[in-house]
Design a protein around this motif. Structure first.
Motif, PDB file in Angstrom:
ATOM      1  N   GLU A  75       0.933  -0.867  -0.274  1.00  0.00           N
ATOM      2  CA  GLU A  75       0.212  -0.039  -0.056  1.00  0.00           C
ATOM      3  C   GLU A  75       0.982   0.996  -0.158  1.00  0.00           C
ATOM      4  O   GLU A  75       0.459   2.055  -0.897  1.00  0.00           O
ATOM      5  CB  GLU A  75      -0.852  -0.001   0.886  1.00  0.00           C
ATOM      6  CG  GLU A  75      -2.189  -1.410   1.146  1.00  0.00           C
ATOM      7  CD  GLU A  75      -3.139  -1.183   1.768  1.00  0.00           C
ATOM      8  OE1 GLU A  75      -3.455   0.223   2.291  1.00  0.00           O
ATOM      9  OE2 GLU A  75      -4.253  -2.310   1.913  1.00  0.00           O
ATOM     10  N   ASP A 100      -9.127  -2.887  -3.876  1.00  0.00           N
ATOM     11  CA  ASP A 100      -9.322  -2.043  -2.567  1.00  0.00           C
ATOM     12  C   ASP A 100      -8.405  -1.397  -2.250  1.00  0.00           C
ATOM     13  O   ASP A 100      -8.776   0.541  -2.143  1.00  0.00           O
ATOM     14  CB  ASP A 100      -9.374  -2.778  -1.384  1.00  0.00           C
ATOM     15  CG  ASP A 100     -10.761  -3.882  -1.375  1.00  0.00           C
ATOM     16  OD1 ASP A 100     -11.840  -3.754  -2.655  1.00  0.00           O
ATOM     17  OD2 ASP A 100     -11.036  -5.236  -0.910  1.00  0.00           O
ATOM     18  N   ARG A 103      -9.330   1.679  -4.773  1.00  0.00           N
ATOM     19  CA  ARG A 103     -10.569   2.245  -4.238  1.00  0.00           C
ATOM     20  C   ARG A 103      -9.709   3.519  -3.446  1.00  0.00           C
ATOM     21  O   ARG A 103     -10.819   4.148  -3.672  1.00  0.00           O
ATOM     22  CB  ARG A 103     -11.673   1.451  -4.621  1.00  0.00           C
ATOM     23  CG  ARG A 103     -12.538   0.729  -5.348  1.00  0.00           C
ATOM     24  CD  ARG A 103     -13.113   0.264  -5.376  1.00  0.00           C
ATOM     25  NE  ARG A 103     -13.753  -0.789  -6.003  1.00  0.00           N
ATOM     26  CZ  ARG A 103     -13.446  -2.286  -5.817  1.00  0.00           C
ATOM     27  NH1 ARG A 103     -12.721  -2.843  -5.480  1.00  0.00           N
ATOM     28  NH2 ARG A 103     -13.853  -2.994  -7.372  1.00  0.00           N
ATOM     29  N   ARG A 104      -9.697   2.916  -1.999  1.00  0.00           N
ATOM     30  CA  ARG A 104      -9.366   3.488  -1.160  1.00  0.00           C
ATOM     31  C   ARG A 104      -8.701   4.834  -1.787  1.00  0.00           C
ATOM     32  O   ARG A 104      -8.648   6.092  -1.293  1.00  0.00           O
ATOM     33  CB  ARG A 104      -8.906   3.332  -0.170  1.00  0.00           C
ATOM     34  CG  ARG A 104      -9.361   1.910   0.713  1.00  0.00           C
ATOM     35  CD  ARG A 104      -8.987   1.688   1.788  1.00  0.00           C
ATOM     36  NE  ARG A 104      -7.768   0.428   1.415  1.00  0.00           N
ATOM     37  CZ  ARG A 104      -7.416  -0.499   1.659  1.00  0.00           C
ATOM     38  NH1 ARG A 104      -8.560  -1.314   1.662  1.00  0.00           N
ATOM     39  NH2 ARG A 104      -6.220  -0.826   1.453  1.00  0.00           N
ATOM     40  N   ALA A 108      -9.663   8.904  -1.209  1.00  0.00           N
ATOM     41  CA  ALA A 108      -8.691   9.639  -0.111  1.00  0.00           C
ATOM     42  C   ALA A 108      -8.413  11.070  -1.272  1.00  0.00           C
ATOM     43  O   ALA A 108      -8.045  11.914  -0.548  1.00  0.00           O
ATOM     44  CB  ALA A 108      -7.313   9.310   0.000  1.00  0.00           C
TER      45      ALA A 108
END
Length: 733
Positions: A75, A100, A103-104, A108
Motif C-alpha cells: 500500500e 481495494d 478504490r481507497r 482519499a
C-alpha cells in the motif's frame, strides 16, 4: 505525466496483457531488475527507469512483487506511485490484485479518478506456492527472477514450486516455505507424513523425492522391492544398497500401525533410523524375558525374519546373550553357523543335554543327532551299539568323558569282547547291494555316531534309506579302508573329505588346543546335510537309481579329551595322532590289537611321539572309530510315466509312423502296446532319455491309444494321432 494503472484478477490478465503489450513499444519487467537469479529487484532503479522512459511503456510484475512484500509495503508503494510518480511518457501499469487499495486511493484523492486507473475484474489473482531451498534445484522456477518472469507472462502453474532461499513472511498469497527434502516428499505423497524426518538423512529424502518426480512413491517402492506388504514378510530382503535398505525401512515404518502386534512392530516402534533397524531386529528379543508370554511368538517371528543374516551380523547378539545365563539357549536359533556353535558351546558349558523339545525349537538338526539312530543289520550288537553311541554323543556334546563309560571302552576293547569282530565288513555288505545305476558317496571319517542324523535328513529330503552297520578294517586309517572306493566306476563316485578335514586337519579350521569346546560339530552336521542334499539332487533328477553313502572309518572325540599318552619301548613313532604304530616284536601295552602289520590301541590312549589331533582322532579300535554306516538312498517314487513327445506323426508312403517318447531314466527297457501289437522303444544314442518306437503295424490314419511298460511294469498311457499319408482314415480310439 501520471501513470495509468489497470487492476485485474488472474482470469483476464492474459487478455489484457496481450492487448497492452501490442500497443506499447516499450515493455518493462520488474524481474529484469533482480540483482541475481534469486535476489529481489532493485526497486529504486526500477522506479527511476519507468519514470524516465521516453516511449509509451507497459510495466509488468509490479503487483506480483508487491504482493510478495506484504500489505503494508504494498500500500505504501502504491500510494507513492499514485501521488508522486511523474513520467516522461505514457506509462500503463498492469497490476494483479489491489482493487481495494485503488478504490481507497480514489476516495482519499479526488484527482485519482477513472482517468488514472481501471478495474477489469474482481477475481482472485495468484496461485499457491511452495518455496524450496535454492540449492535443491527441483522447482519449476529456479530462483525468484524466474518466478516473477512467469507471473509477468501469466504462465504460472498452480501450485507453483520455486527454488528460492528468500523468505516472504507477509506475502498476500499462500507460500509454504519448505526447509527440507522430507517436507517436499510429504507434499508429493501424504503417506510419508506417517514417517518422521529424523527417520532418514537429507540426502536420502532428496533422492526419494527425485525418484518420485518420474515414478511416484508407490512405483519407487515397487521398483526397489520395498513395498510395505513384501517388506513385512521379509524385512531383510533389500538388495543391499544403503538407499534400498532405507526405503525398506521407511516402507515398514509407514506400515507399522497396520502390522500385527508382534516382534516386527515392537522393533519398528523403538527405532528411528534404518542404520539401527537391523541391530534392533537382531537384539530386541533380549529385552523380552523368556518367561514373558510374548516370547514364543516373538522368537518364531524373529527367526523367520533373520533367515539369511550373516555370522558377522549375529556375533554381537551372541556375546550379549550370555547375560541370560541358564536360559541363554532359548534365545539362539540355527539360522547361522555362529549360533549353532553357540548352542553347542552352551550345552558343553552346562554339562547337560537340554530337553528334546528345546532343541527341536532351537536347533532341530542337533536334536536329530542326539536322539535318533537305528543300527539295522548289526546283528546281536544292535542294542549294544544303540546304548553305546547314545552315551558317546552325550559325552561328546558335554565335552566330558565319564569314568563308567571309559570302563566300558576298556571292557569292549579286550580281545575276547571286541564286538566289531562279529560284524560284517563294509566290503561284505557292498557285495549284496545292487550297483546298477548306483552312485557312491565316500564320506571320509563317517562313523555310525551320525546314523540318526543321516536317517532324519534323508526323511526331510523325501528319500528312502536302507541302513547297514559295518566294521572298518584295522587300523582305522584311510590307506587301508579306501579299496571299496577305488573299485567303483570313477564316473559314478565322489569323495567328501570335508568331514575328515574338520576333525583332524588344519584346513578344517578347528584346533582342540585353542578351543576345547566341541563347536566343530555344527560344521560336521552342515557337511553331512550337504552330502544328503547332493544325493537327493542326483536321485530326484533321475541321474541315479540309488546313492550309497559309505564311511571308510569313524573318529573319536573322547580319545582327544582323555589326553593320555602311552609310553612303550620302541623306536617306532605313533602314527595317526598316536592311535596306531607299525608292528614290532615285544609290545607290552595290554590295550593294543595287532592287525595288518600295525599295533592298534583299543582304549583312548595315544602312543608317545606322535602329533596331537586337532579335535578328533582315528586309527584306533574304539567303536566310534571302527563302526561305519553303509546307507542306500533311493527316491520315494510315485509312478513315473512315459511321455509322448510327438502327439501327431505323419508316416512316409513307404516308411511307417515313428513315435518319440521321453522317460527320465536312461537306457530302460520300454515296451509299447498299440492296437494289440507290442513294440520295443529304442533309446537315442546321444540322449538316453529319448526313446523312439517304429509302429510298422499302424497302416491307417487316425487317433490311437498306447500303453507303456518300463522294465515290465506299467508306466502310463497316452493318445497320439497318425496323419494321412495316402491311405484312408480309420478311427480306432
Amino acid at each position: 505525466m501520471k501513470p495509468f494503472i489497470i487492476s485485474m484478477g488472474g482470469e483476464t490478465y492474459r487478455e489484457v496483457l496481450r492487448t497492452e503489450r501490442d500497443n506499447a513499444p516499450n515493455l518493462l519487467r520488474i524481474s529484469d531488475f533482480c540483482l541475481g537469479s534469486d535476489a529481489i529487484p532493485d526497486y529504486d532503479r526500477f522506479a527511476e527507469i519507468v519514470q524516465s522512459a521516453e516511449k509509451k511503456t507497459c510495466v509488468l510484475g509490479l503487483g506480483e512483487f508487491l504482493a510478495l512484500r506484504g500489505q503494508t509495503e504494498a500500500e505504501a508503494k502504491l500510494m507513492e506511485i499514485i501521488r508522486n510518480w511523474s513520467c516522461e511518457a505514457e506509462v500503463r501499469i498492469l497490476l494483479r490484485g489491489f482493487q481495494d487499495v485503488l478504490r481507497r486511493a480514489a476516495v482519499a484523492d479526488i484527482r485519482f479518478g477513472s482517468n488514472r486507473y481501471r478495474i477489469e475484474d474482481e477475481s482472485g489473482s495468484l496461485p499457491d506456492c511452495a518455496f524450496v531451498p535454492f540449492h535443491m534445484n527441483i522447482g519449476q522456477y529456479h530462483g525468484l527472477q524466474a518466478f516473477l518472469r512467469a507471473m509477468e507472462d501469466g504462465e504460472l502453474s498452480n501450485p507453483a514450486w520455486v527454488d528460492s532461499d528468500l523468505i516472504f513472511p507477509d506475502a498476500l498469497f499462500y507460500i509454504k516455505h519448505i526447509e527440507s527434502a522430507y517436507d517436499i516428499a510429504c507434499l508429493r505423497d501424504e503417506k510419508l507424513c506417517a514417517v518422521a524426518a529424523s527417520n532418514g538423512s537429507e540426502a536420502f529424502w532428496q533422492k526419494l523425492y527425485d525418484d518420485m518426480e518420474s515414478d511416484g512413491f508407490s512405483k519407487v517402492m515397487e521398483k526397489h522391492r520395498a513395498d510395505g506388504d513384501a517388506a513385512a514378510r521379509s524385512p531383510l530382503m533389500a538388495a543391499g544398497t544403503a538407499y534400498t535398505d532405507w526405503l525398506l525401512y521407511i516402507s515398514l515404518k509407514i506400515k507399522t500401525p497396520a502390522l500385527p502386534a508382534g516382534y516386527l512392530q515392537y522393533v519398528l516402534q523403538s527405532t528411528q533410523t534404518h542404520e539401527a533397524f537391523l541391530g534392533k531386529l537382531i537384539a530386541a528379543i533380549l529385552d523380552i524375558p523368556f518367561s514373558d508370554k510374548r516370547f514364543p511368538a516373538f522368537y518364531e517371528e524373529r527367526k523367520r525374519y533373520l533367515t539369511g543374516v550373516s555370522d558377522a551380523e549375529i556375533a554381537g547378539f551372541i556375546a550379549l546373550n550370555r547375560r541370560n545365563g541358564a536360559v541363554a539357549i532359548h534365545y539362539l536359533t540355527d539360522n547361522t553357523l555362529a549360533e549353532r556353535k553357540a548352542v553347542i558351546a552352551f550345552i558343553a558349558e552346562q554339562k547337560e543335554l537340554p530337553k528334546s523339545e528345546v532343541l527341536q525349537t532351537v536347533y532341530p538338526a542337533l536334536e536329530m543327532y542326539i536322539r535318533h539312530g537305528a543300527f539295522y543289520a548289526a546283528g546281536a550288537q544292535e542294542s549294544l551299539l544303540s546304548r553305546y553311541f547314545a552315551d558317546y554323543r552325550r559325552q561328546k556334546l558335554i565335552n566330558q568323558m565319564e569314568d563308567a563309560f571309559y570302563e566300558q571302552v576298556l571292557t569292549l576293547g579286550a580281545p575276547s569282547n571286541r564286538p566289531y569282530n562279529s560284524m560284517m565288513s563294509r566290503e561284505e555288505i557292498l557285495q549284496h547291494i545292487p550297483t546298477d545305476n548306483a552312485f557312491l558317496f565316500w564320506v571320509d571319517a563317517l562313523g555310525i555316531e551320525y546314523m540318526g542324523y543321516l536317517q532324519g535328513s534323508c526323511e526331510k529330503f523325501g528319500l528312502q534309506v536302507e541302513t547297514h552297520t559295518a566294521a572298518a578294517l584295522l587300523p582305522t586309517v584311510t590307506e587301508i579302508n579306501k579299496g571299496f572306493y577305488e573299485k567303483w566306476n570313477p564316473k559314478q563316485r565322489r569323495k567328501f573329505r570335508e568331514l575328515d578335514d574338520t576333525k583332524h586337519n588344519d584346513d578344517g579350521g578347528y584346533d582342540y588346543q585353542s578351543m576345547k569346546l566341541p563347536v566343530y560339530l555344527a560344521s560336521e552336521l552342515d557337511i553331512l546335510r550337504t552330502a544328503i542334499e547332493n544325493a537327493a539332487q542326483l536321485l530326484k533328477g533321475y541321474q541315479a537309481d540309488s546313492v550309497l553313502i559309505v564311511g571308510d572309518h569313524g573318529a573319536s572325540r573322547l580319545a582327544v579329551i582323555k589326553e593320555e599318552e602311552v609310553p612303550f619301548p620302541s623306536d617306532e613313532k605313533g602314527e595317526h595322532s598316536g592311535r596306531c604304530c607299525k608292528y614290532y616284536e615285544g609290545m607290552t601295552y595290554a590295550n593294543a590289537a595287532e592287525e595288518n602289520g600295525y599295533w592298534v590301541i583299543t582304549d583312548y590312549g595315544r602312543f608317545k611321539g606322535s602329533r596331537a589331533a586337532n579335535v578328533e582322532v582315528h586309527g584306533g579300535a574304539s567303536l566310534e572309530e571302527v563302526c561305519v554306516p553303509v546307507l542306500v538312498l533311493r527316491r520315494k517314487d510315485s509312478a513315473v510315466e512315459v511321455f509322448i513327445k510327438t502327439p501327431s506323426v505323419k508316416p512316409g508312403r513307404r516308411k511307417p509312423a515313428k513315435l518319440e517318447l521321453f522317460y527320465p531314466l536312461a537306457d530302460r527297457s520300454i515296451h509299447v502296446i498299440v492296437n494289440g501289437e507290442t513294440y520295443t522303444a529304442l533309446a537315442d544314442e546321444t540322449d538316453k532319455t529319448r526313446y523312439f518306437v517304429t509302429l510298422d503295424q499302424v497302416t491307417a490314419a487316425g487317433t490311437y491309444h498306447a500303453q507303456f511298460f518300463v522294465d515290465g511294469a506299467p508306466a502310463g498311457s497316452g493318445a497320439f494321432t497318425v496323419e494321412a499319408a495316402g491311405f484312408t482314415e480309420n478311427k480306432l480310439f
